[in-house]
Design a protein around this motif. Structure first.
Motif, short mmCIF file in Angstrom:
data_model
loop_
_atom_site.label_atom_id
_atom_site.label_comp_id
_atom_site.label_asym_id
_atom_site.label_seq_id
_atom_site.Cartn_x
_atom_site.Cartn_y
_atom_site.Cartn_z
N ALA A 17 0.83 -1.20 0.00
CA ALA A 17 0.00 0.00 0.00
C ALA A 17 0.87 1.25 0.00
CB ALA A 17 -0.92 -0.01 1.22
N GLN A 18 1.94 1.21 0.79
CA GLN A 18 2.83 2.37 0.86
C GLN A 18 3.55 2.59 -0.46
OE1 GLN A 18 5.07 1.33 4.31
NE2 GLN A 18 3.82 2.55 5.67
N GLU A 19 3.91 1.49 -1.12
CA GLU A 19 4.58 1.61 -2.42
C GLU A 19 3.65 2.23 -3.44
OE1 GLU A 19 6.12 -2.23 -3.46
OE2 GLU A 19 7.56 -2.14 -1.81
N ILE A 20 2.37 1.83 -3.40
CA ILE A 20 1.40 2.39 -4.35
C ILE A 20 1.23 3.88 -4.10
CG2 ILE A 20 -1.06 2.39 -4.96
CD1 ILE A 20 -0.92 -0.70 -4.44
N VAL A 21 1.13 4.26 -2.84
CA VAL A 21 0.99 5.68 -2.50
C VAL A 21 2.21 6.47 -2.97
CG1 VAL A 21 0.88 7.31 -0.58
CG2 VAL A 21 -0.59 5.31 -0.59
N ALA A 22 3.40 5.91 -2.72
CA ALA A 22 4.63 6.58 -3.13
C ALA A 22 4.67 6.74 -4.64
CB ALA A 22 5.83 5.79 -2.65
N TYR A 23 4.22 5.72 -5.35
CA TYR A 23 4.21 5.76 -6.81
C TYR A 23 3.25 6.84 -7.29
CZ TYR A 23 3.57 4.35 -11.64
OH TYR A 23 3.49 4.35 -12.99
N ASP A 24 2.08 6.90 -6.70
CA ASP A 24 1.08 7.89 -7.08
C ASP A 24 1.60 9.31 -6.87
OD1 ASP A 24 -0.71 6.13 -7.95
OD2 ASP A 24 -2.10 6.28 -6.27
N GLU A 25 2.31 9.50 -5.76
CA GLU A 25 2.84 10.83 -5.46
C GLU A 25 3.84 11.26 -6.52
OE1 GLU A 25 4.34 10.89 -1.50
OE2 GLU A 25 2.34 11.07 -0.64
N LYS A 26 4.69 10.31 -6.91
CA LYS A 26 5.70 10.59 -7.93
C LYS A 26 5.01 10.97 -9.23
CE LYS A 26 9.27 7.52 -7.50
NZ LYS A 26 9.85 6.28 -8.03
N TRP A 27 3.98 10.21 -9.58
CA TRP A 27 3.26 10.43 -10.81
C TRP A 27 2.57 11.79 -10.80
CZ3 TRP A 27 -1.95 10.97 -12.18
CH2 TRP A 27 -2.20 10.81 -13.53
N LEU A 28 1.99 12.14 -9.65
CA LEU A 28 1.31 13.42 -9.52
C LEU A 28 2.28 14.57 -9.69
CD1 LEU A 28 -1.29 13.10 -6.64
CD2 LEU A 28 -1.71 13.85 -8.97
N LYS A 29 3.47 14.42 -9.09
CA LYS A 29 4.47 15.47 -9.20
C LYS A 29 4.88 15.67 -10.65
CE LYS A 29 6.70 16.00 -4.80
NZ LYS A 29 7.08 14.90 -3.96
#
Ligand SMILES: [Zn+2]
Ligand SMILES: [Zn+2]
Length: 93
Positions: A51-63
């Motif tokens: 779950a944390q990896e998915i969140v981290a990935y989403d944040e990167k993508w959003l940036k």
């Protein structure tokens, strides 16, 4: 082997990530499964990690997307800044 979460339950599967023993209940309630085809259940700790990896990935993508939108905005505004009033006079008001 006994389930890592339920010491009284006999394990039926192992975590697809770290290999700890999981009982049927834990297998059925698993939040995450491996996506390598057999959908093996993950233990609580590995689910949390996923779950944390998915969140981290989403944040990167959003940036990345924010940077893209920023660049596009600059590209759209730039001609207006350079040409300035000329654009408006061309419209014919
Ligand atoms: Zn695990
Ligand atoms: Zn269990």
């Amino acid at each position: 082997m006994k389930c890592i979460n339920h010491p009284n339950e006999e394990s039926v599967v192992t975590c697809g990530h770290c290999g700890v023993a999981l009982c049927r209940e834990c297998e059925q309630n698993a939040l995450f499964r491996t996506n390598n085809g057999n959908g093996q259940a993950l233990c609580k700790r590995c689910s949390l990690q996923s779950a944390q990896e998915i969140v981290a990935y989403d944040e990167k993508w959003l940036k990345k997307r924010e940077i893209k939108i920023g660049l596009m905005a600059v590209l759209l505004i730039l001609p207006v800044i350079i040409e300035g009033p000329a654009i408006f006079s061309r419209v014919g008001y």
